[in-house]
Design a protein around this motif. Structure first.
Motif, PDB file in Angstrom:
ATOM      1  N   ASP A  13      60.258 -16.375-132.135  1.00  0.00           N
ATOM      2  CA  ASP A  13      60.543 -15.314-131.164  1.00  0.00           C
ATOM      3  C   ASP A  13      59.380 -15.219-130.195  1.00  0.00           C
ATOM      4  N   GLU A  14      59.664 -15.504-128.945  1.00  0.00           N
ATOM      5  CA  GLU A  14      58.598 -15.654-127.950  1.00  0.00           C
ATOM      6  C   GLU A  14      57.776 -14.386-127.792  1.00  0.00           C
ATOM      7  N   SER A  15      58.483 -13.252-127.772  1.00  0.00           N
ATOM      8  CA  SER A  15      57.783 -12.004-127.513  1.00  0.00           C
ATOM      9  C   SER A  15      56.850 -11.663-128.669  1.00  0.00           C
ATOM     10  N   LEU A  16      57.377 -11.804-129.860  1.00  0.00           N
ATOM     11  CA  LEU A  16      56.552 -11.484-131.020  1.00  0.00           C
ATOM     12  C   LEU A  16      55.399 -12.467-131.148  1.00  0.00           C
ATOM     13  N   ARG A  17      55.656 -13.714-130.823  1.00  0.00           N
ATOM     14  CA  ARG A  17      54.595 -14.720-130.891  1.00  0.00           C
ATOM     15  C   ARG A  17      53.457 -14.336-129.968  1.00  0.00           C
ATOM     16  N   SER A  18      53.805 -13.972-128.715  1.00  0.00           N
ATOM     17  CA  SER A  18      52.725 -13.652-127.776  1.00  0.00           C
ATOM     18  C   SER A  18      52.018 -12.372-128.195  1.00  0.00           C
ATOM     19  N   ALA A  19      52.791 -11.423-128.798  1.00  0.00           N
ATOM     20  CA  ALA A  19      52.157 -10.184-129.267  1.00  0.00           C
ATOM     21  C   ALA A  19      51.145 -10.475-130.373  1.00  0.00           C
ATOM     22  N   LEU A  20      51.527 -11.358-131.275  1.00  0.00           N
ATOM     23  CA  LEU A  20      50.631 -11.690-132.390  1.00  0.00           C
ATOM     24  C   LEU A  20      49.374 -12.401-131.888  1.00  0.00           C
ATOM     25  N   VAL A  21      49.597 -13.347-131.004  1.00  0.00           N
ATOM     26  CA  VAL A  21      48.437 -14.057-130.450  1.00  0.00           C
ATOM     27  C   VAL A  21      47.501 -13.070-129.765  1.00  0.00           C
ATOM     28  N   GLY A  22      48.094 -12.141-128.994  1.00  0.00           N
ATOM     29  CA  GLY A  22      47.287 -11.142-128.299  1.00  0.00           C
ATOM     30  C   GLY A  22      46.518 -10.252-129.265  1.00  0.00           C
ATOM     31  N   LEU A  23      47.186  -9.869-130.346  1.00  0.00           N
ATOM     32  CA  LEU A  23      46.541  -8.994-131.325  1.00  0.00           C
ATOM     33  C   LEU A  23      45.324  -9.683-131.946  1.00  0.00           C
ATOM     34  N   ILE A  24      45.525 -10.943-132.309  1.00  0.00           N
ATOM     35  CA  ILE A  24      44.435 -11.669-132.969  1.00  0.00           C
ATOM     36  C   ILE A  24      43.269 -11.868-132.014  1.00  0.00           C
ATOM     37  N   ARG A  25      43.584 -12.152-130.781  1.00  0.00           N
ATOM     38  CA  ARG A  25      42.503 -12.284-129.784  1.00  0.00           C
ATOM     39  C   ARG A  25      41.785 -10.968-129.599  1.00  0.00           C
ATOM     40  N   SER A  26      42.567  -9.866-129.643  1.00  0.00           N
ATOM     41  CA  SER A  26      41.924  -8.568-129.436  1.00  0.00           C
ATOM     42  C   SER A  26      40.971  -8.247-130.575  1.00  0.00           C
ATOM     43  N   SER A  27      41.114  -8.959-131.656  1.00  0.00           N
ATOM     44  CA  SER A  27      40.204  -8.763-132.785  1.00  0.00           C
ATOM     45  C   SER A  27      39.038  -9.731-132.740  1.00  0.00           C
ATOM     46  N   GLY A  28      39.005 -10.513-131.699  1.00  0.00           N
ATOM     47  CA  GLY A  28      37.852 -11.361-131.510  1.00  0.00           C
ATOM     48  C   GLY A  28      38.014 -12.788-131.981  1.00  0.00           C
ATOM     49  N   TYR A  29      39.219 -13.193-132.381  1.00  0.00           N
ATOM     50  CA  TYR A  29      39.422 -14.570-132.817  1.00  0.00           C
ATOM     51  C   TYR A  29      40.096 -15.371-131.728  1.00  0.00           C
ATOM     52  N   THR A  30      40.052 -16.701-131.870  1.00  0.00           N
ATOM     53  CA  THR A  30      40.843 -17.581-131.012  1.00  0.00           C
ATOM     54  C   THR A  30      42.187 -17.771-131.679  1.00  0.00           C
ATOM     55  N   ALA A  31      43.212 -17.806-130.878  1.00  0.00           N
ATOM     56  CA  ALA A  31      44.539 -17.968-131.477  1.00  0.00           C
ATOM     57  C   ALA A  31      45.399 -18.875-130.616  1.00  0.00           C
ATOM     58  N   ARG A  32      46.290 -19.601-131.272  1.00  0.00           N
ATOM     59  CA  ARG A  32      47.253 -20.454-130.571  1.00  0.00           C
ATOM     60  C   ARG A  32      48.640 -20.179-131.126  1.00  0.00           C
ATOM     61  N   GLY A  33      49.594 -20.228-130.243  1.00  0.00           N
ATOM     62  CA  GLY A  33      50.967 -19.962-130.676  1.00  0.00           C
ATOM     63  C   GLY A  33      51.796 -21.230-130.709  1.00  0.00           C
ATOM     64  N   PHE A  34      52.742 -21.293-131.681  1.00  0.00           N
ATOM     65  CA  PHE A  34      53.672 -22.417-131.792  1.00  0.00           C
ATOM     66  C   PHE A  34      55.075 -21.862-131.984  1.00  0.00           C
ATOM     67  N   ALA A  35      56.036 -22.474-131.311  1.00  0.00           N
ATOM     68  CA  ALA A  35      57.402 -21.935-131.354  1.00  0.00           C
ATOM     69  C   ALA A  35      58.172 -22.377-132.576  1.00  0.00           C
ATOM     70  N   SER A  36      57.655 -23.371-133.293  1.00  0.00           N
ATOM     71  CA  SER A  36      58.393 -23.821-134.474  1.00  0.00           C
ATOM     72  C   SER A  36      57.444 -24.507-135.440  1.00  0.00           C
TER      73      SER A  36
END
Lengths: 126, 529
Positions: A13-36
């Protein structure tokens, strides 16, 4: 201090994926998203510090993905998130090698706690 | 100069029969035309009493014409006579009395023309007119005779101006159409028509124009009737809504017809058969169908609750996650307002996504009367597959599509057609719940049939259907452990209401069931200027 190695988020789910990536970055980590799962498995290089993945996805499920990772010899910790409510799912996920299973919608704090736990950091650190 | 000077030779040249007789009725002269008309040669006729020889009779005889004649000097009329061979002839005669020097009438001269054929035709017409009048007045069908001459005068010049498609031309000119209605005059109505239109005496309707009887919604039918009359396509029959004298409306079967005779006079006959009751029964049935379909949708939504909840969870989780991230950014030593701004916008988008999921569910759940529109089945298939995405994923069912382009548009209610396809897809998924994951394939295909209809096929890889598949469409028959088994009967009911069809069978390959839905193509849309 952000680490070089990213946290991987596998969520169709694109929206949730970007939300999760954003959340993790907001905590100071690097994050990458994958659609599958397939997309992640194609690039995974053993350097990823933790995988946060959905269980139910088109193609390989999250549980199948863990099985593959373990089969390839990668011990990366995996946190699963799911909207499925059957208790059997949780047992299945753990049996496959997941660290834990969080139900959607989850408390962001709970996710971050688990993440820190997976990275070996103490709770409450930024 | 005596008439002997004119002489029999002249008389023999005349086409008309000329005979004369004396006061006693004895024939004095008999010309060649008389021989021909009556078949008696002069020798046989002279001296005989005319009335007896010719067996003269007179339909409207009140007095012997002789009496009238001797008084009046002249007489004209039609007489029935018999020829020598016994044939009946109608003759148009003129009698003149001749008087002698003393003023005494001594001779009657008759000229006569054979009008047998004309009289027969007139009699037939009179009889036909009599029968028509009887039927017109007495029938339980409402008859209205209209004088269309003024309307014809408005429309005939159009052809000369080059208008080939009268229907389209009229559709584009509503003002003109109303003018023709005003000029179409009611010439006669029967009792039944008076009753239908709510008049008490013929004068309530006769002499007036017809505009008041046609509500705007019925103008297309009026235009069709006009075009059919102008193009001499007789016996147009259709249903329409007419307006009574008091302004209320009623549904009626409507037909225009004419005879060659009446057409010459510019008169056409409109007939009306009241179908209000039938329409009411149809409306009640339609309502019942809609309620049934609604109940089935609610039940189906119940079965899909888990998957709907799952689908809603995605945007909700995203919203919660972004909200948390925003708080983190705001709590940082240097609050990252740009990040928060972005996240806020993304949250709004997530909320909209959730709202549209809820909308889709609500439109399935709410009771609404059917709304008809031209639809593309391919689009509806995709909508249904999106609606069922999570359910399909949860059951590990993969989809194979074979959607033909272009597909004929069908006229239907979107929600009801979605309901049918959802029903078939959910059935297919449930049929495959026992199969291995790789074998769970849902196949959906569309194509155009040979006769221009749209066809939809849904196939699964389940155990297939029992031998007598027709029972599936009866109520309360189900091979499933749960549910009332009303889904397929309601699908059939929906297809019936759409003029379409649904069939159940097994796939040719032997594994799994196959459901085929056919729908007639939407009629061509009429562009309105």
């Amino acid at each position: 201090m952000p680490s070089e190695n990213p946290i991987s988020v596998v969520e169709d789910d694109e929206s949730l994926r970007s939300a999760l990536v954003g959340l993790i970055r907001s905590s100071g980590y690097t994050a990458r998203g994958f659609a599958s799962a397939e997309e992640y498995l194609a690039v995974q290089d053993g350097l990823c510090r933790c995988v946060i993945t959905d269980i139910q996805m088109p193609g390989l499920s999250g549980i199948e993905m863990i099985a593959r990772l373990r089969g390839m010899g990668y011990p990366v910790p995996v946190i699963m998130v799911t909207a499925r409510t059957e208790p059997a799912i949780e047992a299945q996920a753990i049996a496959a090698g997941a660290l834990c299973v969080l139900r959607k919608p989850f408390e962001a704090e709970a996710l971050l706690d688990r993440l820190r736990g997976a990275l070996g950091e103490s709770a409450g650190s930024p | 100069m005596s008439d002997a000077a004119i002489g029999p030779d002249i008389l023999d040249l005349l086409h008309e029969s000329v005979i004369s007789w004396d006061r006693a009725g004895r024939i004095l002269s008999w010309n060649a035309a008389s021989e021909e008309l009556y078949g008696w040669p002069a020798e046989a006729a002279l001296g005989r009493v005319a009335g007896t020889l010719l067996q003269t009779s007179h339909d409207r005889l009140l007095v012997e014409p002789d009496d009238e004649l001797w008084r009046a000097e002249r007489w004209e009329g039609e007489l029935k006579r018999r020829t020598a061979s016994g044939e009946e002839r109608i003759v148009d005669v003129r009698w003149t009395t001749e008087r002698d020097e003393a003023g005494k009438a001594w001779r009657t001269i008759e000229t006569a023309r054979d009008v047998t054929d004309r009289a027969a035709a007139e009699e037939a017409l009179r009889l036909s007119e009599y029968r028509y009048r009887n039927m017109f007045e007495a029938m339980a069908v409402g008859f209205v005779e209209m004088d269309f001459t003024a309307v014809g005068a408005m429309l005939i010049p159009l052809r000369e101006k080059g208008v080939t498609d009268l229907t389209a031309w009229l559709r584009a000119r509503p003002g003109f159409v109303r003018k023709t209605m005003a000029r179409a005059i009611v010439v006669d109505v029967n009792e039944k028509a008076l009753q239908l239109f709510g008049g008490s005496t013929k004068s309530d309707m006769v002499g007036g124009g017809s505009g008041r009887y046609w509500p705007p919604t019925s103008e297309p039918v009026y235009i069709e009737a006009l075009a059919a009359t102008m193009e001499k396509k007789p016996h147009l029959v259709c249903e329409t809504r007419m307006r009574r004298l008091d302004g209320s409306e009623f549904d009626t079967l409507f037909t225009v017809s004419w005879s060659a005779e009446s057409r010459k006079r510019g008169v056409v006959l409109l007939a009306y058969v009241d179908v209000s009751e039938r329409k009411q029964a149809e409306a009640a049935l339609q309502q019942l169908r809609a309620e049934f379909a609604h109940a089935a949708r609610i039940s189906m939504l119940g079965e899909l609750t888990a998957s709907i909840a799952h689908e809603l969870n995605q945007p909700l989780a995203a919203i919660a996650t972004r909200g948390e991230a925003s708080l983190r950014w705001l709590a940082a030593d240097e609050p990252q307002l740009d990040e928060v701004r972005t996240l806020a916008a993304e949250i709004v988008a997530d909320v909209r996504r959730a709202a549209s999921i809820i909308d889709r569910v609500r439109s399935m759940a709410e009771p609404r009367p059917p709304q008809w529109a031209p639809l593309d089945l391919n689009v509806i298939v995709e909508e249904v597959l999106a609606f069922l995405r999570h359910e399909l994923q949860a059951q590990s069912v993969s989809i194979e599509r074979d959607l033909a382009e272009p597909l004929p548009l069908v006229l239907g209610d979107r929600t009801q057609l979605q309901q049918v396809i959802v029903n078939l897809a959910v059935n297919a998924v449930q049929a495959m719940s026992e199969a291995e994951a790789e074998r769970r394939i849902l196949r959906v295909g569309t194509r155009r049939t040979d006769n221009g209809s749209a066809m939809l096929v849904v196939e699964d890889e389940g155990p297939g259907l029992p031998g007598d598949a027709s029972r599936l469409f009866d109520g309360f028959f189900s091979t499933k452990a749960s549910g009332m088994g009303m889904g397929l009967p309601i699908c059939r009911s929906i297809l019936d209401a759409h003029g379409g069809d649904i069939e159940a069978g097994n796939r040719n390959s032997g594994v799994g069931a196959r459901f085929t839905v056919t729908l007639p193509p939407a009629p061509d849309l009429i562009p309105r200027s």
